[in-house]
Design a protein around this motif. Structure first.
Motif, PDB file in Angstrom:
ATOM      1  N   LEU A  37       0.872  -1.341   0.186  1.00 15.05           N
ATOM      2  CA  LEU A  37       0.062  -0.134  -0.057  1.00 15.05           C
ATOM      3  C   LEU A  37       0.765   1.296   0.035  1.00 15.05           C
ATOM      4  CD1 LEU A  37      -2.559  -1.079   2.804  1.00 15.05           C
ATOM      5  CD2 LEU A  37      -2.689  -1.736   0.546  1.00 15.05           C
ATOM      6  N   PRO A  38       0.511   2.298  -0.718  1.00 20.85           N
ATOM      7  CA  PRO A  38       1.171   3.590  -0.607  1.00 20.85           C
ATOM      8  C   PRO A  38       0.886   4.288   0.528  1.00 20.85           C
ATOM      9  CG  PRO A  38      -0.763   3.690  -1.908  1.00 20.85           C
ATOM     10  CD  PRO A  38      -0.681   2.250  -1.410  1.00 20.85           C
ATOM     11  N   GLY A  39       1.958   5.312   0.673  1.00 19.95           N
ATOM     12  CA  GLY A  39       2.075   6.312   1.841  1.00 19.95           C
ATOM     13  C   GLY A  39       0.909   7.470   1.360  1.00 19.95           C
ATOM     14  N   THR A  40       1.095   8.227   2.333  1.00 19.55           N
ATOM     15  CA  THR A  40       0.108   9.368   2.478  1.00 19.55           C
ATOM     16  C   THR A  40       0.266  10.426   1.287  1.00 19.55           C
ATOM     17  OG1 THR A  40       0.359   9.545   4.899  1.00 19.55           O
ATOM     18  CG2 THR A  40      -0.603  11.495   3.829  1.00 19.55           C
ATOM     19  N   GLY A  41      -0.786  10.579   0.518  1.00 19.89           N
ATOM     20  CA  GLY A  41      -0.548  11.411  -0.739  1.00 19.89           C
ATOM     21  C   GLY A  41       0.079  10.657  -1.687  1.00 19.89           C
ATOM     22  N   SER A  42       0.322   9.628  -1.685  1.00 20.31           N
ATOM     23  CA  SER A  42       1.058   8.943  -2.827  1.00 20.31           C
ATOM     24  C   SER A  42       0.192   7.916  -3.505  1.00 20.31           C
ATOM     25  CB  SER A  42       2.045   7.993  -2.132  1.00 20.31           C
ATOM     26  OG  SER A  42       3.216   7.425  -3.285  1.00 20.31           O
ATOM     27  N   ASP A  43       0.859   6.925  -4.316  1.00 19.08           N
ATOM     28  CA  ASP A  43      -0.186   6.234  -5.027  1.00 19.08           C
ATOM     29  C   ASP A  43       0.370   4.683  -5.453  1.00 19.08           C
ATOM     30  OD1 ASP A  43       1.472   6.708  -7.155  1.00 19.08           O
ATOM     31  OD2 ASP A  43       0.248   7.984  -8.150  1.00 19.08           O
ATOM     32  N   GLU A  44      -0.370   3.951  -5.990  1.00 21.23           N
ATOM     33  CA  GLU A  44      -0.094   2.492  -6.185  1.00 21.23           C
ATOM     34  C   GLU A  44       1.132   2.523  -7.498  1.00 21.23           C
ATOM     35  OE1 GLU A  44      -3.154   3.140  -9.304  1.00 21.23           O
ATOM     36  OE2 GLU A  44      -2.754   3.917  -7.307  1.00 21.23           O
ATOM     37  N   VAL A  45       1.079   3.712  -8.086  1.00 23.79           N
ATOM     38  CA  VAL A  45       2.323   3.739  -9.199  1.00 23.79           C
ATOM     39  C   VAL A  45       3.656   3.847  -8.485  1.00 23.79           C
ATOM     40  CG1 VAL A  45       3.122   5.200 -11.145  1.00 23.79           C
ATOM     41  CG2 VAL A  45       0.646   5.066 -10.875  1.00 23.79           C
ATOM     42  N   PHE A  46       3.929   4.683  -7.479  1.00 28.33           N
ATOM     43  CA  PHE A  46       5.051   4.611  -6.760  1.00 28.33           C
ATOM     44  C   PHE A  46       5.200   3.489  -6.149  1.00 28.33           C
ATOM     45  CE2 PHE A  46       7.479   6.049  -3.012  1.00 28.33           C
ATOM     46  CZ  PHE A  46       8.753   6.381  -3.680  1.00 28.33           C
ATOM     47  N   VAL A  47       4.445   2.762  -5.386  1.00 25.90           N
ATOM     48  CA  VAL A  47       4.702   1.551  -4.762  1.00 25.90           C
ATOM     49  C   VAL A  47       5.190   0.631  -5.740  1.00 25.90           C
ATOM     50  CG1 VAL A  47       3.688  -0.512  -3.456  1.00 25.90           C
ATOM     51  CG2 VAL A  47       3.000   1.949  -2.960  1.00 25.90           C
ATOM     52  N   ARG A  48       4.746   0.274  -6.893  1.00 25.12           N
ATOM     53  CA  ARG A  48       4.987  -0.537  -7.750  1.00 25.12           C
ATOM     54  C   ARG A  48       6.543  -0.238  -8.332  1.00 25.12           C
ATOM     55  NH1 ARG A  48       3.034  -4.715 -10.635  1.00 25.12           N
ATOM     56  NH2 ARG A  48       1.243  -4.560  -9.234  1.00 25.12           N
ATOM     57  N   ALA A  49       6.620   1.044  -8.468  1.00 22.75           N
ATOM     58  CA  ALA A  49       8.203   1.571  -9.054  1.00 22.75           C
ATOM     59  C   ALA A  49       9.365   0.983  -7.884  1.00 22.75           C
ATOM     60  CB  ALA A  49       8.179   2.800  -9.201  1.00 22.75           C
ATOM     61  N   VAL A  50       8.796   1.015  -6.546  1.00 21.61           N
ATOM     62  CA  VAL A  50       9.740   0.741  -5.571  1.00 21.61           C
ATOM     63  C   VAL A  50       9.835  -0.759  -5.280  1.00 21.61           C
ATOM     64  CG1 VAL A  50      10.247   0.934  -2.950  1.00 21.61           C
ATOM     65  CG2 VAL A  50       9.315   2.855  -4.485  1.00 21.61           C
ATOM     66  N   PHE A  51       8.746  -1.546  -5.680  1.00 21.45           N
ATOM     67  CA  PHE A  51       8.724  -2.880  -5.159  1.00 21.45           C
ATOM     68  C   PHE A  51       8.776  -4.060  -6.195  1.00 21.45           C
ATOM     69  CE2 PHE A  51       7.787  -1.041  -0.878  1.00 21.45           C
ATOM     70  CZ  PHE A  51       8.512  -1.940  -0.108  1.00 21.45           C
ATOM     71  N   ALA A  52       8.332  -3.606  -7.455  1.00 16.87           N
ATOM     72  CA  ALA A  52       7.959  -4.857  -8.370  1.00 16.87           C
ATOM     73  C   ALA A  52       9.125  -5.532  -8.709  1.00 16.87           C
ATOM     74  CB  ALA A  52       7.143  -4.088  -9.645  1.00 16.87           C
ATOM     75  N   GLY A  53      10.249  -4.744  -8.969  1.00 18.63           N
ATOM     76  CA  GLY A  53      11.547  -5.286  -9.308  1.00 18.63           C
ATOM     77  C   GLY A  53      12.308  -6.287  -8.215  1.00 18.63           C
ATOM     78  N   PRO A  54      12.496  -5.695  -6.958  1.00 21.04           N
ATOM     79  CA  PRO A  54      13.065  -6.446  -6.042  1.00 21.04           C
ATOM     80  C   PRO A  54      12.115  -7.767  -5.732  1.00 21.04           C
ATOM     81  CG  PRO A  54      13.002  -4.193  -5.487  1.00 21.04           C
ATOM     82  CD  PRO A  54      12.096  -4.236  -6.724  1.00 21.04           C
ATOM     83  N   LEU A  55      10.949  -7.580  -5.787  1.00 20.80           N
ATOM     84  CA  LEU A  55       9.993  -8.850  -5.394  1.00 20.80           C
ATOM     85  C   LEU A  55      10.015  -9.923  -6.613  1.00 20.80           C
ATOM     86  CD1 LEU A  55       6.820  -6.991  -4.234  1.00 20.80           C
ATOM     87  CD2 LEU A  55       8.236  -8.643  -2.871  1.00 20.80           C
ATOM     88  N   ALA A  56      10.225  -9.299  -7.705  1.00 22.52           N
ATOM     89  CA  ALA A  56      10.326 -10.241  -8.994  1.00 22.52           C
ATOM     90  C   ALA A  56      11.559 -11.166  -8.795  1.00 22.52           C
ATOM     91  CB  ALA A  56      10.154  -9.511 -10.315  1.00 22.52           C
ATOM     92  N   THR A  57      12.747 -10.500  -8.319  1.00 17.91           N
ATOM     93  CA  THR A  57      13.764 -11.540  -8.209  1.00 17.91           C
ATOM     94  C   THR A  57      13.723 -12.682  -7.274  1.00 17.91           C
ATOM     95  OG1 THR A  57      14.977  -9.925  -6.517  1.00 17.91           O
ATOM     96  CG2 THR A  57      15.310  -9.365  -8.427  1.00 17.91           C
ATOM     97  N   LEU A  58      12.943 -12.547  -6.253  1.00 15.11           N
ATOM     98  CA  LEU A  58      12.466 -13.571  -5.393  1.00 15.11           C
ATOM     99  C   LEU A  58      11.171 -14.553  -6.077  1.00 15.11           C
ATOM    100  CD1 LEU A  58      12.540 -11.977  -1.890  1.00 15.11           C
ATOM    101  CD2 LEU A  58      14.128 -13.259  -3.200  1.00 15.11           C
ATOM    102  N   GLY A  59      10.739 -13.990  -7.220  1.00 15.74           N
ATOM    103  CA  GLY A  59       9.690 -14.858  -7.635  1.00 15.74           C
ATOM    104  C   GLY A  59       8.314 -14.626  -7.480  1.00 15.74           C
ATOM    105  N   LEU A  60       8.412 -13.221  -6.494  1.00 15.03           N
ATOM    106  CA  LEU A  60       7.049 -12.930  -5.996  1.00 15.03           C
ATOM    107  C   LEU A  60       6.010 -11.971  -6.870  1.00 15.03           C
ATOM    108  CD1 LEU A  60       8.205 -12.376  -2.212  1.00 15.03           C
ATOM    109  CD2 LEU A  60       7.390 -14.273  -3.344  1.00 15.03           C
ATOM    110  N   GLY A  61       4.859 -12.123  -7.000  1.00 16.86           N
ATOM    111  CA  GLY A  61       4.169 -10.967  -7.450  1.00 16.86           C
ATOM    112  C   GLY A  61       3.546 -10.060  -6.732  1.00 16.86           C
ATOM    113  N   LEU A  62       2.983  -8.937  -7.305  1.00 19.10           N
ATOM    114  CA  LEU A  62       2.772  -7.923  -6.486  1.00 19.10           C
ATOM    115  C   LEU A  62       1.472  -7.434  -6.849  1.00 19.10           C
ATOM    116  CD1 LEU A  62       3.377  -5.465  -4.670  1.00 19.10           C
ATOM    117  CD2 LEU A  62       4.707  -4.217  -6.799  1.00 19.10           C
TER     118      LEU A  62
END
Length: 240
Positions: free
Chosen positions: A13-38
């Motif tokens: 989930l995103p922070g205050t005044g933020s959105d899901e676009v930023f969360v995905r930019a931060v976490f999608a790549g690192p999670l994918a290296t572990l084979g985890l979806g987001l």
């Protein structure tokens, strides 16, 4: 080392005044290296922000059974709140940049959100953006501009709802037995790294990962890597 199988998907989930676009930019790549979806749900509008996100997590848990949950700043607070309430449905916690514990009081992130809410109410979104992005790094100005405009008429109420909601108490975090990765930026005055260290100390199966706002400006995934790697360390040493 535990032989537990990694979850397949994280809900962040995103922070205050933020959105899901930023969360995905931060976490999608690192999670994918572990084979985890987001999964990154969009922010519920206005004052429904917190309750809406908690309902989304309830619905996803009903569908999937257990969830690996987390988020950034206020999103981390909500994920931890849900995890504390639903320990049997939580497979782990990834909390980046927690901003306070318990009542927000004079926490910098709460003060900033309250001031922003007042400014939006008084002057409108565009004027508030102009004032709030003056002098900040260009990457942050870009993120705020996109996310605030997307919130529409509910922006001020959303900021206020986040600013006033208590985060879990440290004693409540101590009762959460799942693996937890906590991410901090050591040069972030709005999300003091000491808060992240307190969370990591309170959670019984937690590790702390650190980066800097400077690195985050150059590479959004730096915060995701710090948090995901911390969670992985906690996961591999966790004994249920």
């Amino acid at each position: 080392m535990t032989s537990a199988i990694l979850p397949s998907t994280a809900v962040l989930l995103p922070g205050t005044g933020s959105d899901e676009v930023f969360v995905r930019a931060v976490f999608a790549g690192p999670l994918a290296t572990l084979g985890l979806g987001l999964l990154t749900p969009a922010p519920p509008p206005g004052s429904a922000l917190a309750g809406g996100y908690l309902t989304i997590l309830d619905d996803l848990a009903a569908e999937h059974g257990t969830l690996l949950v987390g988020g950034i700043s206020f999103g981390a607070h909500l994920a931890a709140e849900w995890a504390v309430r639903n320990p049997g449905r939580c497979a782990g916690l990834m909390a980046a940049l927690p901003a306070w514990n318990g009542h927000p009081g004079q926490a910098p992130a709460s003060l900033a959100a309250r001031l922003s809410s007042d400014l939006v109410t008084r002057s409108g979104t565009e004027a508030a953006l102009a004032a709030s992005t003056a002098g900040v790094p260009p990457w942050l100005a870009t993120e705020l501009t996109r996310a605030w405009r997307r919130q529409g008429d509910g922006l001020a109420a959303s900021l206020r709802a986040a600013a006033e909601r208590p985060a879990p108490e440290l004693s409540h975090l101590h009762a959460l037995k799942v693996p937890a990765g906590i991410g901090a930026c050591t040069d972030d005055p709005i999300h003091p790294p000491e808060v992240a260290r307190q969370w990591a100390k309170a959670l019984p199966h937690a590790a702390l990962g650190e980066t800097t706002l400077t690195d985050l400006g150059r590479d959004r995934e730096s915060l995701g890597r710090a948090t995901v790697l911390a969670w992985l360390r906690a996961h591999t040493t966790h004994r249920p």
